[in-house]
Design a protein around this motif. Structure first.
Motif, short mmCIF file in Angstrom:
data_model
loop_
_atom_site.label_atom_id
_atom_site.label_comp_id
_atom_site.label_asym_id
_atom_site.label_seq_id
_atom_site.Cartn_x
_atom_site.Cartn_y
_atom_site.Cartn_z
N ARG A 1 87.65 46.81 55.85
CA ARG A 1 87.62 48.44 56.16
C ARG A 1 86.28 49.12 56.03
N ALA A 2 85.61 48.49 55.08
CA ALA A 2 84.25 49.05 54.67
C ALA A 2 83.24 48.83 55.61
N VAL B 1 95.95 44.09 52.91
CA VAL B 1 94.69 44.52 52.33
C VAL B 1 95.12 46.18 51.92
N TYR B 2 94.70 46.39 50.57
CA TYR B 2 94.76 48.08 50.36
C TYR B 2 93.43 48.45 49.98
N GLU B 3 93.07 49.75 49.95
CA GLU B 3 92.02 50.23 49.49
C GLU B 3 92.42 51.26 48.25
N LYS C 1 82.29 58.04 47.09
CA LYS C 1 83.29 57.47 46.00
C LYS C 1 83.41 56.24 46.15
N ALA C 2 83.48 55.19 44.98
CA ALA C 2 83.56 54.07 44.58
C ALA C 2 84.90 53.83 45.05
N LYS C 3 84.94 52.84 46.09
CA LYS C 3 86.14 52.11 46.33
C LYS C 3 86.33 50.49 46.29
#
Length: 159
Positions: free
Chosen positions: A3-4, A27-29, A119-121
């Motif tokens: 997703r990134a 997959v989770y964010e 924002k850091a993910k």
């Protein structure tokens, strides 16, 4: 895939062994709680996710064994490089992850760290470990694909 990708995303680091060592089911964010020097160090791309994992502890998700190098220009108050870091998820996601990780063989694996809209993910994968046999099969398949591509390329060049 990941997703990134796309507009407004800057990938900092990836856990390249995650897809080799584990079968990723979901997959989770998640958001990442960081200190100031950690953010600056991440913006320089100084992180490592090898051997890192996540756990649900007391109703919160924590990322363990991740390494963010110290920020070289910090005068004082630099961060601890291997501290555990809190991940931000919705409560229903945390409950679901807790239930899934209690099953035998299921783990939470950080797959990548990236910046999304400043924002850091973290991209978390709900994964089950592969057996040595499965890893060998993946290597054989990759080798066969390479050989096939090489043969096609040689045939294409000879025509």
């Amino acid at each position: 895939m990941s997703r990134a990708k796309g507009r407004g995303h800057k990938i900092v680091c990836r856990n390249k062994r995650a897809r080799f060592d584990y079968k990723i089911n979901e997959v989770y964010e998640a958001g990442l709680v960081l200190t100031g020097t950690e953010v600056k160090s991440l913006r320089q791309g100084r992180a490592n996710l090898t051997d890192s994992y996540a756990r649900v502890i007391d109703g919160e998700v924590w990322m363990l064994n991740s390494h963010i190098s110290p920020y070289p220009y910090a005068y004082h108050g630099n961060h601890d490089t291997d501290r555990r870091r809190k991940l931000l998820l919705h409560k229903r996601e945390i409950k679901k992850l807790y239930g899934k990780t209690q099953e035998k063989g299921m783990s939470l694996i950080p797959m990548s760290i990236y910046f999304k809209d400043g924002k850091a993910k973290v991209e978390l994968g709900l994964a089950e470990g592969k057996q040595v046999f499965d890893k060998r099969q993946a290597i054989k398949k990759r080798m066969a694909d390479r050989e096939m591509a090489r043969a096609l390329r040689q045939r294409w060049e000879s025509d």
